[in-house]
Design an enzyme around this catalytic site. Structure first.
Site, PDB file in Angstrom:
ATOM      1  N   ASP A  12      -2.495   5.344  10.577  1.00  0.00           N
ATOM      2  CA  ASP A  12      -3.241   5.295   9.542  1.00  0.00           C
ATOM      3  C   ASP A  12      -3.985   6.564   9.450  1.00  0.00           C
ATOM      4  O   ASP A  12      -4.860   6.596  10.124  1.00  0.00           O
ATOM      5  CB  ASP A  12      -4.328   4.224   9.193  1.00  0.00           C
ATOM      6  CG  ASP A  12      -3.550   2.679   9.080  1.00  0.00           C
ATOM      7  OD1 ASP A  12      -2.297   2.784   8.573  1.00  0.00           O
ATOM      8  OD2 ASP A  12      -4.181   1.731   8.924  1.00  0.00           O
ATOM      9  N   GLY A 218     -13.033 -15.839  -2.684  1.00  0.00           N
ATOM     10  CA  GLY A 218     -12.593 -16.754  -1.761  1.00  0.00           C
ATOM     11  C   GLY A 218     -10.989 -16.826  -1.676  1.00  0.00           C
ATOM     12  O   GLY A 218     -10.612 -16.064  -1.835  1.00  0.00           O
ATOM     13  N   ASP A 245      -4.689  -8.902   6.150  1.00  0.00           N
ATOM     14  CA  ASP A 245      -4.082  -8.899   7.398  1.00  0.00           C
ATOM     15  C   ASP A 245      -4.843  -9.923   8.337  1.00  0.00           C
ATOM     16  O   ASP A 245      -4.304 -10.672   9.132  1.00  0.00           O
ATOM     17  CB  ASP A 245      -3.881  -7.579   8.030  1.00  0.00           C
ATOM     18  CG  ASP A 245      -2.994  -6.777   7.149  1.00  0.00           C
ATOM     19  OD1 ASP A 245      -2.279  -7.384   6.026  1.00  0.00           O
ATOM     20  OD2 ASP A 245      -3.005  -5.460   7.081  1.00  0.00           O
TER      21      ASP A 245
END
Ligand code: RIB
Length: 299
Positions: A12, A218, A245
């Site tokens: 990344d 949520g 993730d």
């Protein structure tokens, strides 16, 4: 029980920007950092830090050594990660804005070189009772799902990033969907709030459990246990990369260990909130011991 995560590994490149670059615009970034990432790698790291026995399968190029080191340092089995001599490792160009939000441009590289032969080789080591975790950043997902289903594995799909290839998968073979509202809309064609979307998905795939993440609102579970709502924990946002993730890895680690859905959702929400308060993808994922003792200011 073993967990196989057949998924992407990315380098990344994270650029700090005032705002995301617009069409025709050239802007300077304040800083650039390189982190270990890829939805696959991030979820393996989260699974392992949560305490699950996880085997990562995937492909890197010769520049991907740092990604294997990250997996190993998190306790992930890396024997099923292979190196391709002539293909670059997958990468992501990530812009992080002043609010900690991001936008991501992917280059698949080695992640897109998964072959049926490699899939068969990987799946040889797994059988009924084992779990499979998948995202949508590698090639051969439909074939992986078919083989794993034949073997009697429990299959978890995080259909992210969502694109047309998802429709090539036999989605009725999926046991758990973990996805956000945009992905749920795209899968069902439905519109509405979280409850409407989760309900649509559950009716479309009645054999599957659905976990819908709702950002700051949520998350919502619909499955055999009924409907369970989980609040999000509030934290100062530093970087949202890999929050989803982290949520997926922690949730799957808990349910695959036989923990109640309520506990799995709560652990996942806590872990992903901690990840949001830290920089980077894989490096932001907390250890289980930290998740268990973390004090959130407004619980
Ligand atoms: O979910 C975050 C991840 O998406 C990043 O690490 C990036 O590599 C992309 O795969």
């Amino acid at each position: 029980m073993k967990i196989l995560n057949f998924g992407s590994l990315n380098l990344d490149y994270v650029y700090d920007v005032e705002h995301f670059v617009r069409k025709g615009e050239t802007i300077a970034s304040r800083e650039m950092r390189i982190f270990c990432g890829g939805k696959g790698l991030n979820q393996s790291v989260a699974l392992s830090k949560a305490g699950a026995p996880v085997y990562h399968a995937g492909l890197v190029g010769q520049d991907g050594g740092i990604l294997r080191e990250m997996l190993l340092s998190a306790g992930v089995h890396d024997e099923l990660v292979r190196c391709l001599p002539d293909t670059p490792t997958g990468n992501a160009i990530i812009q992080r804005d002043a609010t900690g939000d991001n936008c991501i441009l992917l280059y698949g590289g080695a992640n897109r070189m998964v072959t049926k032969e490699f899939v068969r080789e990987v799946l040889e080591g797994f059988s009924a009772g084992d779990w499979l975790v998948l995202q949508n950043e590698i090639s051969q997902i439909p074939y992986i799902v078919d083989l794993a289903y034949e073997k009697g594995m429990t299959i978890v799909l995080n259909p992210s990033p969502m694109d047309e290839k998802i429709r090539e998968i036999s989605l009725d073979k999926i046991h758990y969907f973990l996805l956000n509202q945009g992905e749920a809309q795209s899968l069902t064609g439905a519109k509405g709030d979280g409850t409407v979307l989760a309900d649509h998905l559950h009716r479309k795939f009645p054999g599957a459990s659905v976990v819908l993440t709702l950002g700051e609102a949520g998350s919502l579970y619909i499955g055999q246990e009924g409907t369970v709502f989980q609040k999000a924990y509030r934290v100062p946002v530093v970087d949202t990369t890999a929050a989803g993730d982290t949520f997926t890895g922690y949730f799957v680690a808990e349910v695959s260990a036989g923990k109640p859905v309520e506990q799995a959702l709560d652990m996942a929400a806590r872990a992903s909130a901690i990840a949001v308060s830290r920089l980077g993808a894989a490096p932001s994922i907390p250890e289980r011991s930290q998740v268990e003792i973390w004090q959130f200011s407004r619980e």
